[in-house]
Design a protein around this motif. Sequence first.
Motif, PDB file in Angstrom:
ATOM      1  N   LEU A 182       0.822  -1.213   0.000  1.00 37.36           N
ATOM      2  CA  LEU A 182       0.000   0.000   0.000  1.00 37.36           C
ATOM      3  C   LEU A 182       0.856   1.262   0.000  1.00 37.36           C
ATOM      4  CD1 LEU A 182      -2.814  -1.034   2.506  1.00 37.36           C
ATOM      5  CD2 LEU A 182      -3.006  -0.776   0.025  1.00 37.36           C
ATOM      6  N   ILE A 183       1.999   1.205   0.682  1.00 34.41           N
ATOM      7  CA  ILE A 183       2.901   2.357   0.672  1.00 34.41           C
ATOM      8  C   ILE A 183       3.387   2.649  -0.743  1.00 34.41           C
ATOM      9  CG2 ILE A 183       5.190   3.122   1.430  1.00 34.41           C
ATOM     10  CD1 ILE A 183       4.669   1.705   4.080  1.00 34.41           C
ATOM     11  N   ILE A 184       3.565   1.616  -1.556  1.00 31.34           N
ATOM     12  CA  ILE A 184       3.970   1.809  -2.949  1.00 31.34           C
ATOM     13  C   ILE A 184       2.785   2.257  -3.793  1.00 31.34           C
ATOM     14  CG2 ILE A 184       4.934   0.672  -4.991  1.00 31.34           C
ATOM     15  CD1 ILE A 184       6.322  -1.287  -3.094  1.00 31.34           C
ATOM     16  N   ALA A 185       1.611   1.677  -3.536  1.00 29.76           N
ATOM     17  CA  ALA A 185       0.455   1.907  -4.410  1.00 29.76           C
ATOM     18  C   ALA A 185      -0.104   3.317  -4.279  1.00 29.76           C
ATOM     19  CB  ALA A 185      -0.636   0.885  -4.096  1.00 29.76           C
ATOM     20  N   ILE A 186      -0.204   3.831  -3.064  1.00 32.41           N
ATOM     21  CA  ILE A 186      -0.852   5.135  -2.866  1.00 32.41           C
ATOM     22  C   ILE A 186      -0.113   6.260  -3.591  1.00 32.41           C
ATOM     23  CG2 ILE A 186      -1.460   6.854  -1.126  1.00 32.41           C
ATOM     24  CD1 ILE A 186      -2.109   4.533   0.769  1.00 32.41           C
ATOM     25  N   PRO A 187       1.220   6.427  -3.435  1.00 34.15           N
ATOM     26  CA  PRO A 187       1.895   7.480  -4.209  1.00 34.15           C
ATOM     27  C   PRO A 187       1.841   7.246  -5.718  1.00 34.15           C
ATOM     28  CG  PRO A 187       3.261   6.737  -2.377  1.00 34.15           C
ATOM     29  CD  PRO A 187       2.144   5.769  -2.504  1.00 34.15           C
ATOM     30  N   SER A 188       1.889   5.975  -6.132  1.00 35.75           N
ATOM     31  CA  SER A 188       1.867   5.684  -7.565  1.00 35.75           C
ATOM     32  C   SER A 188       0.543   6.100  -8.186  1.00 35.75           C
ATOM     33  CB  SER A 188       2.121   4.191  -7.802  1.00 35.75           C
ATOM     34  OG  SER A 188       3.382   3.798  -7.300  1.00 35.75           O
TER      35      SER A 188
END
Length: 227
Positions: A168-174
């Motif tokens: 989720l840490i990767i997905a949200i900024p992406s």
Amino acid sequence: MWQEYLSRLGPVSWPLIVLSCLSLAFILERTLTYLMLPSLSQRRVRTMMRNVESCRAENRQEDLCANLCTQGHCLSKGVAVLLSHAGSGKAVREEVAGLWLLRQRQRLHAWLRFLMLIGVLSPMVGLLGTVIGMIEMFQGMAMSSGPVTPAVLADGLWVAMYTTAFGLIIAIPSLAASHGFTLWANHYISRLEFVLNHVNLLMEGVNMTENGMSDSGRVVAFRERAA
């Protein structure tokens, strides 16, 4: 320290690391590209309109086109494309401008779909790591003959949920960057298209304000001729 975090991610550690590196690279590249876009300020647009109008009145479109081609400004290149087809009809120039704008839109939208794809895949990969971790946890509990305490369950679940959080840490900024850059690019292209349409009309002798009203000087001149 980082080896400890990698060990907590389990078998999906390297896929998540690769996705995070790709996401960071795409976001930095798009940020630099968009920040380097030339400004389409009203002052620059008005100056361009005055140059086009004066060159049209003096029949010096070719000189202005050659001058604009040497500039690196996106607006200058677009106006140069229109001026290079000054001998064609208005409809032809609209088609040419549309193709040129399509190329600019493709250039600005590059890598945004990959960012969105990373934003969709990252939580799925993290969830897969969580499921694998929970499977290993329950398998270890089944093979253990000792008592199952809440501390053991909490420790196993914490490690298993770690991959979902990382995904989720990767997905949200992406996803946020993908949608934000898309809005930024669409606004820039719309502004550029608006200016090129004005230039195309100006080449036909139609002068108008940004609100769509006819230029007051031309209205006065028309009334004087009519009188």
